[in-house]
Write a protein that holds these residues in place. Structure first.
Motif, PDB file in Angstrom:
ATOM      1  N   SER A  74       0.837  -1.202   0.000  1.00  0.00           N
ATOM      2  CA  SER A  74       0.000   0.000   0.000  1.00  0.00           C
ATOM      3  C   SER A  74       0.867   1.246   0.000  1.00  0.00           C
ATOM      4  CB  SER A  74      -0.910   0.007   1.237  1.00  0.00           C
ATOM      5  OG  SER A  74      -1.644   1.217   1.322  1.00  0.00           O
ATOM      6  N   ALA A  75       0.257   2.342  -0.391  1.00  0.00           N
ATOM      7  CA  ALA A  75       0.849   3.651  -0.127  1.00  0.00           C
ATOM      8  C   ALA A  75       0.668   3.987   1.345  1.00  0.00           C
ATOM      9  CB  ALA A  75       0.157   4.711  -0.986  1.00  0.00           C
ATOM     10  N   ARG A  76       1.567   4.803   1.854  1.00  0.00           N
ATOM     11  CA  ARG A  76       1.437   5.442   3.176  1.00  0.00           C
ATOM     12  C   ARG A  76       1.455   4.466   4.351  1.00  0.00           C
ATOM     13  NH1 ARG A  76      -2.092   7.187  -0.309  1.00  0.00           N
ATOM     14  NH2 ARG A  76      -3.831   6.078   0.675  1.00  0.00           N
ATOM     15  N   LEU A  77       2.036   3.267   4.159  1.00  0.00           N
ATOM     16  CA  LEU A  77       2.192   2.380   5.321  1.00  0.00           C
ATOM     17  C   LEU A  77       3.016   3.070   6.408  1.00  0.00           C
ATOM     18  CD1 LEU A  77       2.798  -1.151   3.758  1.00  0.00           C
ATOM     19  CD2 LEU A  77       0.682  -0.211   4.702  1.00  0.00           C
ATOM     20  N   ASP A  78       3.991   3.853   5.984  1.00  0.00           N
ATOM     21  CA  ASP A  78       4.743   4.715   6.892  1.00  0.00           C
ATOM     22  C   ASP A  78       4.014   6.065   6.932  1.00  0.00           C
ATOM     23  OD1 ASP A  78       6.622   6.117   8.353  1.00  0.00           O
ATOM     24  OD2 ASP A  78       8.079   6.234   6.727  1.00  0.00           O
ATOM     25  N   ASN A  79       3.121   6.348   7.910  1.00  0.00           N
ATOM     26  CA  ASN A  79       3.043   5.568   9.120  1.00  0.00           C
ATOM     27  C   ASN A  79       1.581   5.317   9.490  1.00  0.00           C
ATOM     28  OD1 ASN A  79       4.007   4.326  11.524  1.00  0.00           O
ATOM     29  ND2 ASN A  79       3.969   6.260  12.605  1.00  0.00           N
ATOM     30  N   LEU A  80       0.708   5.233   8.470  1.00  0.00           N
ATOM     31  CA  LEU A  80      -0.699   4.958   8.766  1.00  0.00           C
ATOM     32  C   LEU A  80      -0.887   3.560   9.329  1.00  0.00           C
ATOM     33  CD1 LEU A  80      -2.686   6.639   5.851  1.00  0.00           C
ATOM     34  CD2 LEU A  80      -2.012   7.557   8.072  1.00  0.00           C
ATOM     35  N   LEU A  81       0.045   2.663   9.025  1.00  0.00           N
ATOM     36  CA  LEU A  81      -0.022   1.321   9.594  1.00  0.00           C
ATOM     37  C   LEU A  81       0.031   1.397  11.118  1.00  0.00           C
ATOM     38  CD1 LEU A  81      -0.121  -1.697   8.996  1.00  0.00           C
ATOM     39  CD2 LEU A  81       2.354  -1.670   8.737  1.00  0.00           C
ATOM     40  N   SER A  82       0.925   2.221  11.651  1.00  0.00           N
ATOM     41  CA  SER A  82       1.033   2.368  13.104  1.00  0.00           C
ATOM     42  C   SER A  82      -0.161   3.110  13.679  1.00  0.00           C
ATOM     43  CB  SER A  82       2.329   3.104  13.461  1.00  0.00           C
ATOM     44  OG  SER A  82       3.462   2.390  13.022  1.00  0.00           O
ATOM     45  N   CYS A  83      -0.669   4.111  12.949  1.00  0.00           N
ATOM     46  CA  CYS A  83      -1.869   4.817  13.418  1.00  0.00           C
ATOM     47  C   CYS A  83      -3.023   3.841  13.593  1.00  0.00           C
ATOM     48  CB  CYS A  83      -2.264   5.908  12.427  1.00  0.00           C
ATOM     49  SG  CYS A  83      -1.145   7.322  12.349  1.00  0.00           S
ATOM     50  N   PHE A  84      -3.218   2.972  12.611  1.00  0.00           N
ATOM     51  CA  PHE A  84      -4.322   2.016  12.671  1.00  0.00           C
ATOM     52  C   PHE A  84      -4.128   1.014  13.801  1.00  0.00           C
ATOM     53  CE2 PHE A  84      -6.272  -2.035  11.540  1.00  0.00           C
ATOM     54  CZ  PHE A  84      -7.577  -1.652  11.325  1.00  0.00           C
ATOM     55  N   VAL A  85      -2.925   0.474  13.923  1.00  0.00           N
ATOM     56  CA  VAL A  85      -2.640  -0.493  14.987  1.00  0.00           C
ATOM     57  C   VAL A  85      -2.862   0.147  16.354  1.00  0.00           C
ATOM     58  CG1 VAL A  85      -0.814  -1.831  16.087  1.00  0.00           C
ATOM     59  CG2 VAL A  85      -1.066  -1.896  13.610  1.00  0.00           C
ATOM     60  N   GLY A  86      -2.367   1.374  16.539  1.00  0.00           N
ATOM     61  CA  GLY A  86      -2.550   2.068  17.803  1.00  0.00           C
ATOM     62  C   GLY A  86      -4.005   2.350  18.107  1.00  0.00           C
ATOM     63  N   LEU A  87      -4.753   2.730  17.080  1.00  0.00           N
ATOM     64  CA  LEU A  87      -6.183   2.989  17.262  1.00  0.00           C
ATOM     65  C   LEU A  87      -6.921   1.737  17.703  1.00  0.00           C
ATOM     66  CD1 LEU A  87      -8.708   4.811  16.933  1.00  0.00           C
ATOM     67  CD2 LEU A  87      -8.775   4.077  14.535  1.00  0.00           C
ATOM     68  N   GLN A  88      -6.653   0.622  17.043  1.00  0.00           N
ATOM     69  CA  GLN A  88      -7.334  -0.624  17.402  1.00  0.00           C
ATOM     70  C   GLN A  88      -6.947  -1.077  18.813  1.00  0.00           C
ATOM     71  OE1 GLN A  88      -9.808  -1.669  15.482  1.00  0.00           O
ATOM     72  NE2 GLN A  88      -9.231   0.062  14.172  1.00  0.00           N
ATOM     73  N   ALA A  89      -5.697  -0.858  19.196  1.00  0.00           N
ATOM     74  CA  ALA A  89      -5.275  -1.212  20.546  1.00  0.00           C
ATOM     75  C   ALA A  89      -6.005  -0.374  21.581  1.00  0.00           C
ATOM     76  CB  ALA A  89      -3.762  -1.040  20.681  1.00  0.00           C
ATOM     77  N   LEU A  90      -6.168   0.923  21.319  1.00  0.00           N
ATOM     78  CA  LEU A  90      -6.885   1.785  22.245  1.00  0.00           C
ATOM     79  C   LEU A  90      -8.345   1.357  22.367  1.00  0.00           C
ATOM     80  CD1 LEU A  90      -6.781   4.372  24.040  1.00  0.00           C
ATOM     81  CD2 LEU A  90      -7.602   5.619  22.024  1.00  0.00           C
ATOM     82  N   LEU A  91      -8.968   1.033  21.247  1.00  0.00           N
ATOM     83  CA  LEU A  91     -10.371   0.592  21.271  1.00  0.00           C
ATOM     84  C   LEU A  91     -10.528  -0.726  22.026  1.00  0.00           C
ATOM     85  CD1 LEU A  91     -11.443   1.429  17.596  1.00  0.00           C
ATOM     86  CD2 LEU A  91     -11.790   2.803  19.661  1.00  0.00           C
ATOM     87  N   GLU A  92      -9.455  -1.513  22.072  1.00  0.00           N
ATOM     88  CA  GLU A  92      -9.477  -2.811  22.736  1.00  0.00           C
ATOM     89  C   GLU A  92      -9.175  -2.698  24.234  1.00  0.00           C
ATOM     90  OE1 GLU A  92      -9.576  -7.149  22.699  1.00  0.00           O
ATOM     91  OE2 GLU A  92     -10.205  -5.634  21.247  1.00  0.00           O
ATOM     92  N   SER A  93      -8.708  -1.530  24.687  1.00  0.00           N
ATOM     93  CA  SER A  93      -8.290  -1.392  26.085  1.00  0.00           C
ATOM     94  C   SER A  93      -9.460  -1.653  27.026  1.00  0.00           C
ATOM     95  CB  SER A  93      -7.730   0.011  26.335  1.00  0.00           C
ATOM     96  OG  SER A  93      -8.739   0.997  26.176  1.00  0.00           O
ATOM     97  N   ASP A  94      -9.149  -2.194  28.206  1.00  0.00           N
ATOM     98  CA  ASP A  94     -10.205  -2.549  29.168  1.00  0.00           C
ATOM     99  C   ASP A  94     -10.514  -1.420  30.139  1.00  0.00           C
ATOM    100  OD1 ASP A  94      -8.005  -2.486  30.808  1.00  0.00           O
ATOM    101  OD2 ASP A  94      -8.087  -4.606  31.369  1.00  0.00           O
ATOM    102  N   GLN A  95      -9.881  -0.275  29.946  1.00  0.00           N
ATOM    103  CA  GLN A  95     -10.100   0.913  30.765  1.00  0.00           C
ATOM    104  C   GLN A  95      -9.807   0.674  32.243  1.00  0.00           C
ATOM    105  OE1 GLN A  95     -12.956   3.923  29.756  1.00  0.00           O
ATOM    106  NE2 GLN A  95     -13.936   2.581  28.287  1.00  0.00           N
ATOM    107  N   GLN A  96      -8.806  -0.134  32.512  1.00  0.00           N
ATOM    108  CA  GLN A  96      -8.321  -0.279  33.889  1.00  0.00           C
ATOM    109  C   GLN A  96      -7.202   0.720  34.188  1.00  0.00           C
ATOM    110  OE1 GLN A  96      -9.785  -2.401  36.213  1.00  0.00           O
ATOM    111  NE2 GLN A  96     -11.251  -2.465  34.523  1.00  0.00           N
ATOM    112  N   ARG A  97      -6.515   1.165  33.158  1.00  0.00           N
ATOM    113  CA  ARG A  97      -5.460   2.162  33.273  1.00  0.00           C
ATOM    114  C   ARG A  97      -5.707   3.255  32.248  1.00  0.00           C
ATOM    115  NH1 ARG A  97      -4.936   0.338  37.302  1.00  0.00           N
ATOM    116  NH2 ARG A  97      -3.215  -0.682  38.384  1.00  0.00           N
TER     117      ARG A  97
END
Length: 432
Positions: free
Chosen positions: A233-256
């Protein structure tokens, strides 16, 4: 989110995000759909325990965070950082160029572009237009032509017999895209006005005042390879990290308390109001922890994972790597290390990441640039230097970085998402 759904959603995100403005809009939409509340910087904030919030700046940078408790000085933050911009060609203010029977566009090189990769590609235009309405208001709107409307043709080898021996591209004379022949009437502002009316039928445009527009490759992001093990894809640097970080945040259990920061202008040094070397993140954090002593306590109980793509060992250019630090695609995310602090990783932050990855049974690799080569950098050292947060620089192994089309591993992206999701739930970091 399972592996297949993750990668399908990733491809859609890449396709809908041709510019930092669009990437931020895509993340904004995802956050709203998951119950996050949008904050405006000019408003007074009322932050509640158990809340989920986000704020944007310049429409090209975004910070999202959760507040399971409001005692950040005691718990610290679990932060993930990335950047929304990618090297590209941007239209100049007076972009219309008419010469030798063709209508072309004058462009400026943004960041460290691999220029020759932009030749012979089907290009479109996207970005932000600021205009005056017939009611007298000054407003901005995002546009995306989506269709291939421009191309930068290569020069035939018959006219450049040394082309295969290596050649340079002059960014002033040789990278101007062709839009159409001079037999067609063409006015850039009329084209942009027409696109605004197409996308925003209710918008009453009086005049276009200015724009920030980029060219981009219209070829869709795809899973490629014999076993579909690569993301191309175009723009993997650095939209790949943006997407991964976003999904991780959405997955957080809100304990911290967890936070995602995606800033613009990394490719040109990050020094801007919405860049990592600007005040955006510090402004947000100080509004959440206004007491100076508690702010410092919060930072020292926090950790930032700065995620930006890493150089995979290229089998055709293996001599460009230190053989003991040569990451492979689909063998795990890469911890980036540099003795001269071009990366912010230290032994403690690296150890925390390795421990979390081991809990997920996820492989970890390490990258150190050859000692006889210059090292790039990321938002990691900048952010760490600005707010004092312990930081690790990581990245997904990538081929063709800064090409118009880059290549990374589909298993790497999903694995990093799982590790970062666990990171947002991590209780203890380093015991003192």
């Amino acid at each position: 989110m399972d592996f297949s759904n993750f990668n399908d959603t990733l491809l859609s995100f890449l396709q809908s995000s041709p510019t930092p403005f669009h990437a931020t809009a895509s993340m904004r939409s995802a956050l709203l759909s998951h119950g996050f509340v949008e904050l405006l910087e000019e408003d007074t904030w009322v932050i509640e325990e158990g809340g989920k919030y986000f704020v944007t700046r310049n429409e090209s940078s975004l910070i999202a965070f959760t507040t399971p408790q409001l005692t950040m000085s005691q718990s610290g933050w679990r932060m993930i950082g990335a950047h929304t911009d990618s090297p590209c060609l941007k239209l100049k203010p007076n972009a219309q160029v008419d010469r030798f029977g063709y209508h072309q566009l004058g462009v400026e090189v943004y960041g460290g572009v691999l220029l020759h990769t932009w030749l012979d590609r089907d290009l479109s235009i996207a970005g932000r237009i600021t205009l005056k309405t017939k009611a007298g208001d000054i407003v901005s709107r995002l546009v995306d032509f989506k269709e291939p409307i421009a191309v930068v043709p290569n020069l035939a080898i018959h006219l450049n017999r040394q082309a295969n021996e290596g050649f340079s591209v002059n960014p002033q004379e040789e990278i101007l895209p062709i839009l159409c022949g001079a037999e067609n009437e063409f006015d850039l502002h009329e084209l942009l006005t027409s696109q605004l009316k197409k996308q925003y039928s209710e918008l009453q445009v009086d005049s276009i005042l200015d724009f920030e527009l980029s060219l981009y490759d219209t070829q869709p992001a795809a899973l490629v390879g014999l076993h579909k093990e690569y993301i191309c894809s175009a723009r993997l640097d650095n939209l790949l990290s943006c997407f991964v970080g976003l999904q991780a945040l959405l997955e957080s259990d809100q304990q911290r308390p967890s936070l995602l920061v995606c800033t613009d202008h990394e490719e040109i040094g990050s020094l801007s109001a919405c860049g990592a070397n600007g005040p955006f993140l510090d402004d947000v954090l100080r509004r959440l922890t206004p007491n100076p002593e508690q702010y410092v306590q919060a930072m020292q109980r926090s950790m930032l994972v700065s995620a930006d793509n890493a150089h995979a060992l290229h089998p055709n250019y293996a001599h460009k790597h230190d053989k003991n630090h040569a990451p492979a695609i689909n063998k795990g995310a890469v911890i980036k290390v540099n003795a001269n602090q071009r990366y912010a990783t230290n032994s403690e932050t690296a150890s925390v990441y390795r421990d979390i990855a081991a809990e997920e049974n996820y492989e970890v690799q390490c990258f150190v640039v050859r000692s006889d080569m210059a090292c790039g950098s990321t938002i990691g050292p900048i952010t760490s230097g600005e707010i004092g947060v312990p930081t690790i620089d990581i990245g997904l192994p990538t081929f063709g970085m800064h090409s118009i089309r880059e290549l990374a591993g589909s298993r790497d992206a999903y694995g990093l998402y799982k590790v970062l999701a666990r990171f947002t739930k991590r209780d203890k970091l380093i015991t003192r």
